[in-house]
Design an enzyme around this catalytic site. Structure first.
Site, mmCIF file in Angstrom:
data_model
loop_
_atom_site.group_PDB
_atom_site.id
_atom_site.type_symbol
_atom_site.label_atom_id
_atom_site.label_comp_id
_atom_site.label_asym_id
_atom_site.label_seq_id
_atom_site.Cartn_x
_atom_site.Cartn_y
_atom_site.Cartn_z
ATOM 1 N N TYR A 1 0.804 -1.211 0.000
ATOM 2 C CA TYR A 1 0.000 0.000 0.000
ATOM 3 C C TYR A 1 0.847 1.275 0.000
ATOM 4 O O TYR A 1 0.472 2.282 -0.582
ATOM 5 C CB TYR A 1 -0.890 0.046 1.243
ATOM 6 C CG TYR A 1 -2.078 -0.878 1.227
ATOM 7 C CD1 TYR A 1 -3.052 -0.790 0.239
ATOM 8 C CD2 TYR A 1 -2.258 -1.828 2.229
ATOM 9 C CE1 TYR A 1 -4.160 -1.620 0.238
ATOM 10 C CE2 TYR A 1 -3.366 -2.664 2.243
ATOM 11 C CZ TYR A 1 -4.314 -2.561 1.246
ATOM 12 O OH TYR A 1 -5.406 -3.383 1.254
ATOM 13 N N SER B 1 -2.230 -6.060 -7.040
ATOM 14 C CA SER B 1 -2.286 -5.084 -5.953
ATOM 15 C C SER B 1 -2.816 -5.723 -4.683
ATOM 16 O O SER B 1 -3.447 -6.784 -4.707
ATOM 17 C CB SER B 1 -3.194 -3.918 -6.342
ATOM 18 O OG SER B 1 -4.559 -4.312 -6.277
ATOM 19 N N ASP B 2 -2.578 -5.052 -3.578
ATOM 20 C CA ASP B 2 -3.249 -5.412 -2.335
ATOM 21 C C ASP B 2 -4.720 -5.027 -2.468
ATOM 22 O O ASP B 2 -5.115 -4.281 -3.366
ATOM 23 C CB ASP B 2 -2.592 -4.688 -1.159
ATOM 24 C CG ASP B 2 -2.793 -5.409 0.154
ATOM 25 O OD1 ASP B 2 -3.728 -6.224 0.259
ATOM 26 O OD2 ASP B 2 -2.018 -5.153 1.099
ATOM 27 N N TRP B 3 -5.527 -5.526 -1.535
ATOM 28 C CA TRP B 3 -6.990 -5.381 -1.626
ATOM 29 C C TRP B 3 -7.436 -3.973 -1.255
ATOM 30 O O TRP B 3 -7.232 -3.530 -0.125
ATOM 31 C CB TRP B 3 -7.647 -6.394 -0.700
ATOM 32 C CG TRP B 3 -8.161 -7.602 -1.408
ATOM 33 C CD1 TRP B 3 -9.455 -8.035 -1.461
ATOM 34 C CD2 TRP B 3 -7.404 -8.544 -2.183
ATOM 35 N NE1 TRP B 3 -9.534 -9.182 -2.232
ATOM 36 C CE2 TRP B 3 -8.297 -9.509 -2.685
ATOM 37 C CE3 TRP B 3 -6.058 -8.647 -2.527
ATOM 38 C CZ2 TRP B 3 -7.900 -10.573 -3.487
ATOM 39 C CZ3 TRP B 3 -5.643 -9.698 -3.328
ATOM 40 C CH2 TRP B 3 -6.561 -10.643 -3.804
ATOM 41 N N ASN C 1 -6.729 -5.692 -7.514
ATOM 42 C CA ASN C 1 -7.670 -6.400 -6.655
ATOM 43 C C ASN C 1 -8.228 -5.452 -5.604
ATOM 44 O O ASN C 1 -7.535 -4.539 -5.162
ATOM 45 C CB ASN C 1 -6.966 -7.581 -5.976
ATOM 46 C CG ASN C 1 -6.918 -8.801 -6.880
ATOM 47 O OD1 ASN C 1 -7.880 -9.130 -7.546
ATOM 48 N ND2 ASN C 1 -5.770 -9.469 -6.919
#
Length: 690
Positions: free
Chosen positions: A214, A245-247, A265
């Site tokens: 992030y 990507s991170d959520w 994501n």
């Protein structure tokens, strides 16, 4: 048209099939493969429970019968259904057992497959820069070499069952509360020598995917940082898998695709209409889309086409007896005995009544409640584990922090007291704000949970409980549950024994009883340094907008500063005693071959973790006093000697020359250290000239 992957096809055939999909798919269909779908709807359906469903996380084209990636999180186990809950990653880091970690990975791969998932986010290896980091429990420790070896083992195990493993969070994600905004400033050498080598080790071992972080790095978010995702990951390392990507809030602009991000994501917030418009306007080349799809599909088809080790992955494999046995083994091997002045092990004849105290002794406490949460079929608490081991009549719950005097009065009548203290998900864990939806609203009431710690010690009421019970019962043992270092200065002198068990998983209570009564000797070693004071640590601000990461932290910082820690990296006591001798080191074509002999001088069988460190000449450039470059766990019966052999690669001794953009080996005298911890007193030395 049938473009489904077929078992047994070759890499060339996979390449041809992927090329055909890219040729036939429309631009809209290809862009749709570059994001997840359905996450927010699933969250609403599950009432806010994360990982209640497999998350569609890239790939997939119904018209062309192309399958999708279905994601489940970790790393304590599969975050789906009622899966096996292992000790947290930091606990397993304390076990220093790569074979065990590979087997744990296999369990995760099997249980993911049994529950409809083919994509795992269990490999978390962000470096523990500071103990206050709320998500510390999800990583293995503070040392890059250790992180790389353990993470590579986990990824290898997961992928053995054709589940794609992703390594996260790439990179520099070591502060939790500010992770969505913080800009980590770092120089090229520190980045490559300290914060990235473990990622490279895991990818070199075959891990097929990377999850971006992030935070920002040097002014740009990691999910759209070309230096990280293209220049280093693909250019310097040759990685050919895909990056996602991170959520939520993991990417902010469509140009992330051109920077090297393949999948957004969990939803197409930027990799949907925005990305499509950017391609149609000419801002992003169509080749960027084709390249991303090729990476995603090649990885997906390679795993889907490979032969499975098992005939089937049925639901009855989830939390099966065999899997629970591995969780039990991990809990036994990860406990670290920090102090023992004759209190342990308990003898069943002498200790006929055990008083247990502390709120944490009676609750299921397996770690934070964020994305890594596992919902096992049961959790054995400390109290339940001791009752199961001794019988109900021989164990009494004395009380908790609410009334330490009453608890002490009960403990006074017992032959021994066990006080369980530490943290829960309220005190540390993944920070999840109440609204994590980004541009899409989640219609489920949420409240913020987790985050970085604001206190590195225990709470005042827990300290009072320890002191009061210790004054009443001289055989008081303190069990510390925490995901990273805990300062113990205020109370450790009041008790004869201390053991840190971390978050020990579903079998933690049963394992604790065996450890306390000497059926198994504690054998874990600290995967981090416990400082004597918080002032000995690097600067940490959980609300910072920007921070600079330097080359030193943990044991390298304290050794550089000449500061003695409370407990050193790699430290841990045993019911046995071990002796070291015959340290040898010789140059080979590939590096340095090291051998050392270790003997069990005690009266019980036990495991020892042998550690190898290397010191550098340090004339050309500033280097740490020494760095971990090998470790092995060995089981020895009383009187038994084992000679262990290590190979230290030459490349692991190099330093990064930022001006030349190359790795250099400094000629001169290197010092080889071997022993039971990073403490000078615990190490043999041998010099070798390179």
């Amino acid at each position: 048209m049938d473009l489904l992957p077929r078992k047994g096809i070759t890499d060339d055939e996979i390449g041809g099939q992927v090329a055909r999909i890219i040729e036939l798919a429309t631009l809209e269909e290809k862009i749709a493969m570059m994001s997840g779908h359905g996450f927010f709807e699933q969250i609403r359906e599950s009432g806010g429970r994360l990982s209640a469903h497999p998350y569609r996380a890239g790939g997939g084209c119904e018209r062309l019968t192309v399958p999708a990636l279905y994601f489940t999180d970790g790393p304590r186990g599969v975050a789906r259904g009622n899966s096996t809950c292992f000790p947290c990653t930091m606990a397993r880091g304390a076990a220093f057992d790569v074979d065990l970690e590979r087997r744990i990975g296999e369990v995760m791969g099997i249980e993911a497959r049994a529950q409809g998932c083919n994509f795992s986010g269990a490999v978390c290896v962000n470096l523990l820069r500071h103990p206050a980091w709320g998500r510390a429990q999800e990583t293995y420790g503070e040392d890059p070499w250790h992180l790389g070896e353990m993470g590579a083992a986990l990824a290898t195990g997961i992928q053995a069952h054709n589940v794609v493993a992703t390594v996260k969070h790439f990179a520099l994600n070591s502060i939790e509360n500010a992770r969505f905004k913080i800009d980590v400033r770092i120089d090229p050498r520190t980045l490559r020598e300290v914060y990235l080598p473990h990622f490279k080790r895991i990818l070199d071992a075959g891990c097929a995917s990377v999850m971006s972080a992030y935070n920002k790095m040097n002014g740009e978010y990691c999910g759209q940082n070309r230096e990280l995702l293209t220049d280093i990951l693909r250019g310097e390392w040759g990685f050919d898998g895909f990056v996602h990507s991170d959520w939520v809030l993991g990417v902010y602009r469509a140009y992330a695709a051109a920077a090297g991000l393949d999948v957004e994501n969990p939803e197409p917030i930027h990799f949907g209409a925005e990305l499509l418009a950017a391609v149609k306007s000419g801002a992003i080349e169509p080749q960027v889309i084709d390249t991303a799809c090729r990476r995603i599909l090649t990885t997906l088809y390679r795993f889907a086409s490979a032969e499975d080790p098992l005939d089937n992955y049925s639901i009855d494999l989830v939390a099966s007896p065999a899997h629970r046995a591995i969780a039990h083994e991990a809990a036994l091997k990860s406990a670290v005995m920090l102090k023992n002045h004759g209190a342990l092990p308990f003898d069943k004849i002498e200790v006929r009544l055990v008083a247990v105290a502390g709120r944490l002794a009676i609750i299921a406490n397996t770690g934070d409640n964020g994305s890594s949460r596992v919902w096992p079929p049961y959790v054995v608490t400390a109290l339940d584990g001791l009752k199961d081991y001794l019988g109900d009549a021989k164990v009494v719950f004395a009380g908790d922090e609410g009334d330490s005097d009453a608890a002490a009065e009960t403990a006074k009548a017992a032959d021994a007291a066990v006080v369980v203290v530490g943290y829960t998900a309220r005190d540390e864990g993944e920070f999840i704000p109440g609204d994590m939806s980004g541009d899409v609203r989640v219609e489920v009431p949420q409240k913020s949970i987790g985050g970085d710690r604001d206190n590195l010690g225990l709470s005042p009421d827990q300290i009072a409980l320890i002191k009061t019970i210790a004054a009443a019962n001289p055989r008081t043992v303190v069990i510390v549950i925490a995901g990273s270092p805990v300062l113990m200065n205020e109370w450790i002198d009041d008790v004869p024994a201390v053991m840190q068990t971390f978050y020990a998983g579903m079998e933690g209570g049963r394992a604790l009883a065996k450890l306390l009564f000497g059926e198994v000797s504690p054998s874990g070693k600290l995967p981090f340094t416990v400082p004597a004071s918080a002032s000995d640590l690097p600067f940490f601000d959980r609300d910072a907008e920007s921070i600079e990461y330097g080359p030193y932290h943990g044991y390298t910082l304290l050794e550089k500063s000449g500061i003695r820690p409370a407990f050193a990296f790699g430290y841990g006591q045993s019911y046995a005693r071990f002796g070291y001798r015959a340290l040898k080191a010789r140059r080979s074509r590939a590096g340095i071959v090291v051998s050392v002999s270790v003997i069990n001088l005690g009266e019980v069988a036990a495991d020892e973790i042998v550690q190898i460190y290397v010191g550098f000449p340090g004339r050309m450039v500033d280097r740490p006093k020494k760095l971990l470059r090998g470790f092995k766990r060995v089981s020895l019966i009383p009187g038994e000697t084992a000679t262990l052999r290590f190979e230290v690669p030459l490349d692991s001794l190099r330093w990064y020359d930022a001006s030349a953009k190359s790795w250099r080996l400094e000629p001169g005298t290197h010092t080889i250290y071997a022993g039971s911890s990073s403490r000078d007193d615990d190490l043999l030395r041998r010099e070798i000239t390179l």
